[in-house]
Design an enzyme around this catalytic site. Sequence first.
Site, PDB file in Angstrom:
ATOM      1  N   ASP A  78       0.906  -1.179   0.029  1.00 37.42           N
ATOM      2  CA  ASP A  78       0.148  -0.166   0.032  1.00 37.42           C
ATOM      3  C   ASP A  78       0.799   1.358  -0.161  1.00 37.42           C
ATOM      4  OD1 ASP A  78      -2.092   1.615   0.307  1.00 37.42           O
ATOM      5  OD2 ASP A  78      -2.036   1.803   2.326  1.00 37.42           O
ATOM      6  N   THR A 111      -3.236   5.242  -3.802  1.00 32.77           N
ATOM      7  CA  THR A 111      -2.071   6.274  -3.166  1.00 32.77           C
ATOM      8  C   THR A 111      -0.769   5.633  -3.925  1.00 32.77           C
ATOM      9  OG1 THR A 111      -1.995   3.922  -1.812  1.00 32.77           O
ATOM     10  CG2 THR A 111      -3.070   5.959  -0.879  1.00 32.77           C
ATOM     11  N   THR A 112      -0.770   4.587  -4.708  1.00 32.44           N
ATOM     12  CA  THR A 112       0.665   4.216  -5.470  1.00 32.44           C
ATOM     13  C   THR A 112       0.354   5.249  -6.677  1.00 32.44           C
ATOM     14  OG1 THR A 112       0.341   2.170  -4.414  1.00 32.44           O
ATOM     15  CG2 THR A 112       2.015   2.755  -6.111  1.00 32.44           C
ATOM     16  N   ASP A 409      -8.850  -0.012   2.523  1.00 32.89           N
ATOM     17  CA  ASP A 409      -8.907   0.458   0.955  1.00 32.89           C
ATOM     18  C   ASP A 409     -10.239  -0.018   0.542  1.00 32.89           C
ATOM     19  OD1 ASP A 409      -6.476   1.662   1.403  1.00 32.89           O
ATOM     20  OD2 ASP A 409      -5.586   0.455   0.061  1.00 32.89           O
TER      21      ASP A 409
END
Length: 566
Positions: A78, A111-112, A409
């Site tokens: 994550d 988020t990545t 998530d």
Amino acid sequence: QRFRRRGRKSQQAAMSRMGGPQVHVMNQKVERETGRKAQLSNIQAGKAVAEIIRTTLGPRSMLKMLLDPMGGIVMTNDGNSILREVDVAHPAAKSMIELSRAQEEEVGDGTTSVIVLAGEFLAQAEPLLSRQIHPTVICNGYLKALDDCVKTLNEAAVPLDLNDRDLMVKLIESCTGTKFIARFSKVMVDLALEAVNTVAIDDGGRKEVDIKRYAKVEKIPGGDIEDCRVLKGVMMDKDVIHAKMRRRIEKPRILLLDCTLEYKKGESQTSIELTDEKAWELLLEQEEIAIKEMCNDIIAAKPDLVITEKGVSDLAQHYLQKANISVLRRVRKTDNNRVARATGATIVHRTSEIQEKDIGKGCGLFEVQKIGDTYFTWIVDCDAPKACSIVLRGASKDVLNEIERNLGDAMNCVRTIIMDPRLVPGGGAIEMTLAQKLIEQSKLQEPVIAGAYKAAGTSLEVISRTLLENCGADIIRVQTQLRAKHAGGANPTWGIDGEKGVLADMTEIGVWEPVVVKLQTIKTAVESASMLLRIDEIVSGTHKREKKKAAPPPQQGEGEGGDGGD
């Protein structure tokens, strides 16, 4: 001679105008980077951060293993969790790390991607800077591209029927499919859907989905991942305070308090002076009477279970146990709020104010069970719970922590889609559509910003390229095929199948993403890249140095001197 003197004066005036002898304004100890050097240093930092987590994008992503300062281990893919643990010194890298945190808090997914995109926007700006294009012009081009992206995304979005469970499941699977829990995707998707639907409130058009407060994840090591479940109620790691109290009550009447069931002590230090010993007995008696009154107030409401956030004295325990009432004490405020939401009770602040309507009657079963070494209280089978606990079981602590992150998530993904039920195709398809559109439209832009506008389009291709990189496909060939597919705005749903590394139609393999996640990702990436490009000076080391404390005078010598005097 007069001419010579006048010439020298004008020379001095010219020198003072041009700067003359250098005047040091800033402290010489600070490090300064200015102009092009600062911009390139920021771009390098951005690229470095993006490189760290690039391999964690997509279904074939790698995990990172990090040792935190306390000696614990974090194993995750994550983006936010990785960057939270990484310790960086460069200011631009720090601001990049903030991006993934903002993304996590805002939409909970992507988020990545946001870091990879921001890194690519910075990298694409480098050749433009070397062609002496001003950073503000590049930023204008990027921001114009962002406006067009937002328009295109809103046009390309497909509305979703929230009652269509199959499509919802596919949507969440495309969120969890890139995570560690991909193998148990079915279980996790059901958990996420159930938990969010439990917590969601639609109050006359106003939607509220508060996962953070009302969907609590409880991790119990041991058992099997298939044993994870969402409770129709709340679970806490508490036991009743007296051995003889009932540990199982069906359809309990629950009373919630946030006051102490003991004699109230003074806030500050209190001293009482007693002259005769009878007064002492009276004082103790007063305390007992006060506690008995409290207990009588509670018993009059006829609850089966009392939960308080504060302490319960031995005497109160005795009275309540005699009245066959079970008691839990020192419960966290957040847990108390959840029980209130689940059972329909109201938290009472003073025992004298208890009314019938404050009692929670919505619970089906109160039970205390022992799992492993710990006692857990289950307040379950509620009628219409608006709060829930999610019980996670797994092999070890590390596995549980990762499952919790991934489940978070997934729940955020459901929350996002409930708030704005529109979808776009995933797997790099929508990014490629946007990229082709921007590259096409760059020919129609003003010549000044056309280069930056086109660079923004090229940057968006990084998502599909990274997906291909991570599954070991032939990057150039497949990427070119995808470009050809999207040429002229055709086939907008074609993207990369992240498992096999080939082209695929996203509608067939069912990879969809919420439009809000994509919008947020692109907005955050472009705006942060523009901000970092505008920086033309970095001054580090401006904080004041702490003065070293003066060493205390040696005491040994004084002692010896004293002895000598004797």
